[in-house]
Design an enzyme around this catalytic site. Structure first.
Site, PDB file in Angstrom:
ATOM      1  N   ASP A   1      -3.512  52.999 141.252  1.00  0.00           N
ATOM      2  CA  ASP A   1      -3.545  54.127 140.339  1.00  0.00           C
ATOM      3  C   ASP A   1      -4.989  54.549 140.104  1.00  0.00           C
ATOM      4  OD1 ASP A   1      -4.595  52.215 138.642  1.00  0.00           O
ATOM      5  OD2 ASP A   1      -2.851  52.125 137.323  1.00  0.00           O
TER       6      ASP A   1
ATOM      7  N   ARG B   1       2.824  55.684 127.524  1.00  0.00           N
ATOM      8  CA  ARG B   1       1.359  55.652 127.515  1.00  0.00           C
ATOM      9  C   ARG B   1       0.824  57.081 127.521  1.00  0.00           C
ATOM     10  NH1 ARG B   1      -2.550  52.262 131.584  1.00  0.00           N
ATOM     11  NH2 ARG B   1      -1.346  53.329 133.197  1.00  0.00           N
TER      12      ARG B   1
END
Length: 610
Positions: A525, A238
């Site tokens: 996160d 990612r």
């Protein structure tokens, strides 16, 4: 296979001077070694070719893939030119990761797509301004023909056909080895939400990926040296979003886009190893692309991918991507995103927490769009369920995989009973996703892999996916996606305290380089921190009246921040407290909550205030 060969020959024959490297008839008549000699003789400005062959039912074909970069080609900077044009923050790994070939590729990306990226960000800002003025997002009438017509994306490569469990994690050596060996079908190595953009972290992550692709990755775990298993998970990477800069590398005085840096370093460094591992039929490189606001983001990535494949001499569609749908704009443009990337895309992922964050950003000025307590917003909340059902329906109609939401629960190994209710919720969530037609799901902990996999096994059985489940029963209107008052949630002081405590805790560790933080038995996160701090701002900005009758204002926030900061210090203990920057995090969050406008992304604000 003839089409593959012609496409490959065309790409290789028109990079650089526009002369064919080797005619198709010649490849039939020479050996592998002779073919490479001919190429090397004709084009001394190119280096590092690899011979690959692909086989169909009828015959075997071979073609040459370029695995290096040009040294002295017209328009391509020499090493001296590069070092004069490129400014790099000093680090011991910089020369290892950022070779001249990689730098030349990054310069090409920056020159070709930097201006387009700037235009894209301007479009994002213009759309945000229109939404602040009251315009509501909806389906674009100009692209109705894309949504109405029948078409499909390119089939997924063999190693992305079964994606029932995807594990997201860090790019450190131990995390990569554990993730690849976790039993999940996919391991997503993350340069975005689970790490901080420290230069050392970025460079180490790229170096570790190079070892993973080359088959030389090792890590010391529990006092033992471990390597990825032969049947390890498929590796995906990612990148960071278009909105972020990589300030540690500037070209002609301007920082390169972080997305282009992450993608460019990985693809330029590892295409050779990936192509060799997959023999032209898989193994990547594969990417997850975040933070799309609409089809323009997809079109820019399409241009990047097409240019990259031509520049590296790859067959069309070699590089495959999946896209995170995590904004309101992207939710209304799933068909258009799939269509723009139809030769490269394999899946869409439902990014629920970022999606809620986007709801607050999009409707920041609208008092009718205030979100209630975060804990009251779940996958069965009507407007969220409309989003996920639309995603499954759209994906399967176009032949794309639909990947469900993230679960970050951390089971307590010493006292399983304590976290058993949370684990049961994971089971229920994954069972619902599988039943709704999702082809896979995402988790944040290896300990949850078996739990998530079991729920998809119940539905999929021997099948790799359920693309045949078309969900023709789904019809989602713009109102379905935007009607939030049916959520039945409330705005409570407890919810506000949780948001403050979670945001302070996360950002306090983020400021010292930790991007994945264990909070209340969940691995959180950046997405969760963004949602929490946006909700604090929204409630204060809209002067929300809580269920206890208290209005959210500066006086209340001053008191709650002070109380939650003190409570967090007690909860963490002095050693852990000393390791973080929680007081600074509270100062920043409190200041941001009183601004007239919601800051778009906190990492940008932190960098600006540094």
């Amino acid at each position: 296979m003839g089409e593959v060969r012609n496409r490959s020959t065309h790409q290789l024959g028109h990079i650089g001077e526009g002369r064919p490297f080797l005619a198709a008839s010649e490849t039939d008549a020479v050996s592998e070694d002779e073919e490479i000699k001919i190429l090397s003789h004709r084009h001394k400005d190119w280096q590092n070719f690899r011979y690959l062959q692909t086989q169909s039912d009828n015959h075997t074909e071979r073609h040459v893939v370029l695995l290096g970069s040009r040294r002295h080609h017209q328009g391509v900077p020499t090493a001296v030119d590069l070092r004069q044009r490129v400014a790099i923050t000093d680090h011991p790994l910089a020369s290892e990761v950022l070779t001249d070939d990689v730098l030349a590729f990054l310069v090409g990306l920056h020159e070709r797509f930097g201006p387009s990226r700037s235009e894209l960000l301007s479009r994002h800002q213009a759309a945000a301004a229109r939404h602040r003025d009251g315009e509501r997002p909806t389906y674009d009438a100009e692209t109705a023909y894309i949504r109405a017509n029948e078409w499909h994306i390119a089939p997924a490569p063999h190693d992305l056909v079964d994606r029932r469990t995807e594990l997201v994690g860090l790019v450190s050596r131990p995390a990569l080895v554990e993730g690849l060996n976790s039993g999940a079908q996919v391991y997503m190595a993350d340069f975005e939400d689970t790490i901080t953009p420290e230069w050392a972290t970025i460079l180490e992550g790229q170096r570790n990926l190079a070892h993973a692709y080359a088959g030389t990755l090792t890590a010391e775990i529990g006092g033992e040296i471990r390597i990825p298993n032969p049947d390890h998970a498929t590796l995906m990477v990612r990148t960071r979003g278009w909105h972020l800069d990589e300030t540690n590398l500037a070209i002609d005085g301007a920082p390169i886009a972080a997305s282009l840096f992450d993608f460019g370093v990985c693809v330029a460094s590892n295409t050779a190893a990936a192509a060799a591992a997959g023999a032209g039929a898989g193994a990547g490189p594969y990417f997850y692309l975040p933070k799309f606001d609409g089809p323009a983001d997809a079109q820019l990535w399409h241009d990047v991918l097409e240019w990259t494949e031509a520049e590296l001499g790859l067959a069309a569609g070699t590089i495959r991507v999946s896209v995170l749908i995590e904004t309101v704009g992207a939710a209304f443009a799933m068909d258009e995103i799939l269509f723009a990337l139809r030769d490269h895309i394999t899946a869409l992922h439902a990014g629920n927490w970022d999606y809620l964050f986007s709801m607050i950003k999009t409707f920041a000025a609208d008092p009718e769009m205030v979100l209630p307590d975060r804990d009251s917003l779940g996958a069965t909340t009507p407007f969220i369920r409309a989003f996920t059902e639309l995603l499954v329906s759209t994906c399967h109609r176009r032949g794309a995989h639909a990947i469900g939401g993230m679960s970050g629960v951390i089971p307590d190994e010493l006292d399983p009973a304590r976290t058993a209710p949370m684990v049961r919720k994971v089971t229920v969530d994954k069972r619902r996703e599988a039943g709704d037609g999702f082809d896979g799901t995402r988790i944040g902990q290896p300990a949850i892999v078996d739990i998530a996999t079991a729920e998809f096994d119940r539905v999929l059985s021997y099948r790799a996916n359920q693309l045949e489940v078309q969900r023709d029963d789904v019809y989602i209107t713009a109102s379905d996606l935007l009607t939030i008052h049916t959520s039945r949630g409330e705005c409570t002081e407890s919810g506000l305290r949780t948001a403050i405590r979670t945001a302070v805790h996360y950002i306090g560790e983020w400021l010292v380089g930790i991007g994945a933080v264990a909070i209340d038995d969940h691995l959180e996160d950046t997405a969760m921190a963004e949602l929490c701090r946006a909700q604090i701002w929204q409630w204060r900005h809209q002067s929300v009246r809580l269920t206890n009758g208290v209005v959210v204002d500066d006086t209340l926030l001053d008191r709650l921040f002070a109380e939650e900061l003190a409570e967090l210090r007690i909860h963490l203990g002095e050693p852990a407290w000393a390791d973080g920057r929680y007081e600074r995090a509270a100062e920043l969050l409190r200041a941001w909550s009183s601004l007239d406008d919601l800051i778009p992304f906190f990492p940008i604000a932190v960098a600006r205030d540094a």
